[in-house]
Design a protein around this motif. Structure first.
Motif, short mmCIF file in Angstrom:
data_model
loop_
_atom_site.label_atom_id
_atom_site.label_comp_id
_atom_site.label_asym_id
_atom_site.label_seq_id
_atom_site.Cartn_x
_atom_site.Cartn_y
_atom_site.Cartn_z
N THR A 256 13.09 4.05 -13.56
CA THR A 256 14.30 3.31 -13.25
C THR A 256 14.91 2.78 -14.55
OG1 THR A 256 13.41 1.07 -12.88
CG2 THR A 256 13.32 2.60 -11.01
N ASP A 257 16.12 2.26 -14.48
CA ASP A 257 16.79 1.76 -15.68
C ASP A 257 16.10 0.53 -16.27
OD1 ASP A 257 18.69 3.75 -15.52
OD2 ASP A 257 20.13 2.51 -14.43
N TRP A 258 15.39 -0.24 -15.44
CA TRP A 258 14.78 -1.49 -15.88
C TRP A 258 13.26 -1.47 -15.75
CZ3 TRP A 258 18.47 -3.80 -18.34
CH2 TRP A 258 19.77 -3.69 -17.90
N GLY A 259 12.68 -0.31 -15.58
CA GLY A 259 11.24 -0.23 -15.39
C GLY A 259 10.59 0.77 -16.31
N ALA A 260 9.29 0.88 -16.19
CA ALA A 260 8.54 1.81 -17.03
C ALA A 260 7.31 2.30 -16.26
CB ALA A 260 8.12 1.14 -18.33
N ALA A 261 6.77 3.40 -16.73
CA ALA A 261 5.53 3.96 -16.20
C ALA A 261 4.63 4.29 -17.37
CB ALA A 261 5.81 5.21 -15.37
N VAL A 262 3.34 4.15 -17.15
CA VAL A 262 2.38 4.44 -18.22
C VAL A 262 1.16 5.12 -17.62
CG1 VAL A 262 1.29 2.18 -18.07
CG2 VAL A 262 1.09 3.47 -20.17
N ASN A 263 0.62 6.06 -18.36
CA ASN A 263 -0.63 6.72 -18.03
C ASN A 263 -1.58 6.44 -19.20
OD1 ASN A 263 -1.90 8.27 -16.08
ND2 ASN A 263 -0.37 9.90 -16.20
N ALA A 264 -2.74 5.89 -18.93
CA ALA A 264 -3.70 5.58 -19.98
C ALA A 264 -5.07 6.13 -19.59
CB ALA A 264 -3.79 4.08 -20.20
N ARG A 265 -5.81 6.58 -20.59
CA ARG A 265 -7.19 7.05 -20.37
C ARG A 265 -8.07 6.44 -21.45
NH1 ARG A 265 -7.41 13.40 -18.93
NH2 ARG A 265 -8.79 12.79 -17.27
N LEU A 266 -9.27 6.05 -21.04
CA LEU A 266 -10.24 5.58 -22.01
C LEU A 266 -11.63 5.90 -21.51
CD1 LEU A 266 -11.12 1.89 -21.75
CD2 LEU A 266 -9.20 2.70 -20.43
#
Length: 189
Positions: free
Chosen positions: A39-49
């Protein structure tokens, strides 16, 4: 938009670990992270550890939600409000979390009620019930690897306060790797 249990916003498709060319770096402690707009005001993240502990141990600690204040400095409160056991291997918990994050010129405070759907020792899906977000979904997934555990974490969110996606992505890239390293340090004590 609120995600429901019957229609998840996202379901991660994970490549087999042996196919990841960055596996050696991951096993040495690097955090693999990708961000994107949502979205214009959001974010997504994919993380691995990689966690050098058995999955059962990681699971026990990761699903102790009041301890999340020790893993993530921005979380100032994390309470389990209710728990239902469903069909032996699934548990549904209702959570309340409070966080505070400093951005360049202001501090954003957020509170959120979540439904956490746990599939024992494998996966937790977090669905927004209400709070300081227009939408929120997170998926934490655990896989065995050798004597340790691979943790994959996906989150997508749009805060109700309009913050450009670019700033949210930048904050994630700066903060999340350190937060995840801190979580690993606490889990591995």
């Amino acid at each position: 938009m609120t995600a429901t249990l019957s229609s998840p916003v996202y379901s991660p498709t994970l490549k087999p670990l042996q196919d990841n060319p960055r596996l050696p770096a991951l096993l040495k402690g690097e955090i693999l992270l990708t961000t994107q707009s949502h979205t214009d005001w959001g974010a997504a993240v994919n993380a691995r550890l990689y966690l050098p502990v058995e999955r059962a141990i990681a699971w026990e600690q990761l699903t102790d939600y009041p301890q999340w204040v020790n893993y993530f400095p921005a979380i100032t409160r994390s309470d389990v409000l209710h728990q239902d056991d469903v069909a032996g291997t699934r548990t549904i918990k209702r959570l309340y979390q409070v966080a505070s994050k400093n951005f360049f010129l202001f501090t954003a405070n957020a509170d959120i009620y979540l439904k956490a759907v746990e599939t024992r020792q494998q996966r937790v899906q977090f669905y927004l019930e209400s709070g300081s977000f227009n939408d929120f979904y997170a998926d934490l997934y655990l896989q065995d690897h050798g004597k340790g555990t691979l943790l994959s974490y996906f989150v997508q969110a749009t805060p109700s306060i309009p913050v450009p996606s670019m700033f949210i992505q930048q904050a994630i890239q700066l903060d999340l790797p350190d937060n995840l390293k801190n979580m690993r340090r606490v889990l591995c004590r």
